[in-house]
Write a protein that holds these residues in place. Sequence first.
Motif, mmCIF file in Angstrom:
data_model
loop_
_atom_site.group_PDB
_atom_site.id
_atom_site.type_symbol
_atom_site.label_atom_id
_atom_site.label_comp_id
_atom_site.label_asym_id
_atom_site.label_seq_id
_atom_site.Cartn_x
_atom_site.Cartn_y
_atom_site.Cartn_z
ATOM 1 N N ILE A 180 0.824 -1.201 0.000
ATOM 2 C CA ILE A 180 0.000 0.000 0.000
ATOM 3 C C ILE A 180 0.866 1.261 0.000
ATOM 4 C CG2 ILE A 180 -1.747 1.295 1.284
ATOM 5 C CD1 ILE A 180 -2.735 -1.361 0.035
ATOM 6 N N SER A 181 1.954 1.219 0.776
ATOM 7 C CA SER A 181 2.798 2.395 0.899
ATOM 8 C C SER A 181 4.202 1.961 1.296
ATOM 9 C CB SER A 181 2.220 3.332 1.959
ATOM 10 O OG SER A 181 2.976 4.505 2.056
ATOM 11 N N GLN A 182 5.180 2.796 0.938
ATOM 12 C CA GLN A 182 6.571 2.524 1.288
ATOM 13 C C GLN A 182 7.210 3.789 1.849
ATOM 14 O OE1 GLN A 182 8.895 0.317 -1.680
ATOM 15 N NE2 GLN A 182 7.016 0.175 -2.882
ATOM 16 N N PHE A 183 8.172 3.583 2.751
ATOM 17 C CA PHE A 183 8.903 4.693 3.349
ATOM 18 C C PHE A 183 10.351 4.264 3.494
ATOM 19 C CE2 PHE A 183 10.790 6.388 7.243
ATOM 20 C CZ PHE A 183 10.691 7.754 6.996
ATOM 21 N N GLN A 184 11.268 5.186 3.217
ATOM 22 C CA GLN A 184 12.685 4.885 3.382
ATOM 23 C C GLN A 184 13.429 6.176 3.702
ATOM 24 O OE1 GLN A 184 14.785 3.828 -0.202
ATOM 25 N NE2 GLN A 184 16.180 2.523 0.916
ATOM 26 N N THR A 185 14.269 6.120 4.729
ATOM 27 C CA THR A 185 15.119 7.258 5.046
ATOM 28 C C THR A 185 16.458 6.737 5.538
ATOM 29 O OG1 THR A 185 15.187 9.415 6.142
ATOM 30 C CG2 THR A 185 14.405 7.563 7.460
ATOM 31 N N TYR A 186 17.477 7.539 5.332
ATOM 32 C CA TYR A 186 18.820 7.198 5.792
ATOM 33 C C TYR A 186 19.153 8.041 7.013
ATOM 34 C CZ TYR A 186 19.138 4.776 1.383
ATOM 35 O OH TYR A 186 18.898 3.924 0.343
ATOM 36 N N CYS A 187 20.002 7.504 7.863
ATOM 37 C CA CYS A 187 20.385 8.167 9.102
ATOM 38 C C CYS A 187 21.907 8.290 9.140
ATOM 39 C CB CYS A 187 19.939 7.343 10.312
ATOM 40 S SG CYS A 187 18.199 6.884 10.283
ATOM 41 N N THR A 188 22.388 9.428 9.591
ATOM 42 C CA THR A 188 23.823 9.636 9.721
ATOM 43 C C THR A 188 24.296 9.087 11.065
ATOM 44 O OG1 THR A 188 23.621 11.652 8.406
ATOM 45 C CG2 THR A 188 25.661 11.354 9.655
ATOM 46 N N PRO A 189 25.200 8.103 11.052
ATOM 47 C CA PRO A 189 25.702 7.580 12.324
ATOM 48 C C PRO A 189 26.564 8.626 13.026
ATOM 49 C CG PRO A 189 26.839 6.543 10.473
ATOM 50 C CD PRO A 189 25.773 7.421 9.898
ATOM 51 N N GLU A 190 26.533 8.615 14.340
ATOM 52 C CA GLU A 190 27.268 9.612 15.119
ATOM 53 C C GLU A 190 28.620 9.110 15.615
ATOM 54 O OE1 GLU A 190 24.775 11.176 18.183
ATOM 55 O OE2 GLU A 190 23.307 11.967 16.762
ATOM 56 N N VAL A 191 28.693 7.865 16.064
ATOM 57 C CA VAL A 191 29.936 7.329 16.619
ATOM 58 C C VAL A 191 30.921 6.969 15.507
ATOM 59 C CG1 VAL A 191 30.966 5.480 18.020
ATOM 60 C CG2 VAL A 191 28.772 6.504 18.691
ATOM 61 N N ASN A 192 30.433 6.308 14.470
ATOM 62 C CA ASN A 192 31.249 5.923 13.311
ATOM 63 C C ASN A 192 30.607 6.492 12.050
ATOM 64 O OD1 ASN A 192 33.292 4.098 14.536
ATOM 65 N ND2 ASN A 192 31.479 2.950 15.144
ATOM 66 N N PRO A 193 30.778 7.788 11.804
ATOM 67 C CA PRO A 193 30.080 8.421 10.680
ATOM 68 C C PRO A 193 30.583 7.986 9.297
ATOM 69 C CG PRO A 193 31.528 10.000 11.733
ATOM 70 C CD PRO A 193 31.548 8.759 12.581
ATOM 71 N N THR A 194 31.777 7.413 9.227
ATOM 72 C CA THR A 194 32.300 6.942 7.943
ATOM 73 C C THR A 194 32.039 5.448 7.819
ATOM 74 O OG1 THR A 194 34.035 8.626 7.995
ATOM 75 C CG2 THR A 194 34.348 6.780 6.481
ATOM 76 N N LEU A 195 31.276 5.065 6.800
ATOM 77 C CA LEU A 195 30.957 3.650 6.592
ATOM 78 C C LEU A 195 32.208 2.880 6.181
ATOM 79 C CD1 LEU A 195 27.604 3.846 4.583
ATOM 80 C CD2 LEU A 195 27.919 3.587 7.048
ATOM 81 N N THR A 196 32.326 1.672 6.683
ATOM 82 C CA THR A 196 33.437 0.809 6.269
ATOM 83 C C THR A 196 33.141 0.258 4.878
ATOM 84 O OG1 THR A 196 32.438 -1.180 7.199
ATOM 85 C CG2 THR A 196 33.864 0.116 8.675
#
Length: 79
Positions: A46-62
């Motif tokens: 019926i509906s979709q939702f997606q959001t991204y979140c900025t990590p605080e402790v490890n802000p750079t993704l491996t």
Amino acid sequence: VPLKVFDFLVVLDFEWTCDNRKGFGPAEIIEFPSVLVRVEHPPKIISQFQTYCTPEVNPTLTDFCKNLTAITQEQVDQG
């Protein structure tokens, strides 16, 4: 007591920071998606939702996390 029949379900599938090395952490949510599904036959989205979140402790993704989740650094930077 008969089981309660639901008309809708919300399906969540969080993604979080990760690495394949020992001691990485804490895990932080980097993607928060959900899908609303009507469960009558046939089931229907019926509906979709997606959001991204900025990590605080490890802000750079491996590299491991980016390869595993297909989430880019740019997506979480804009979260």
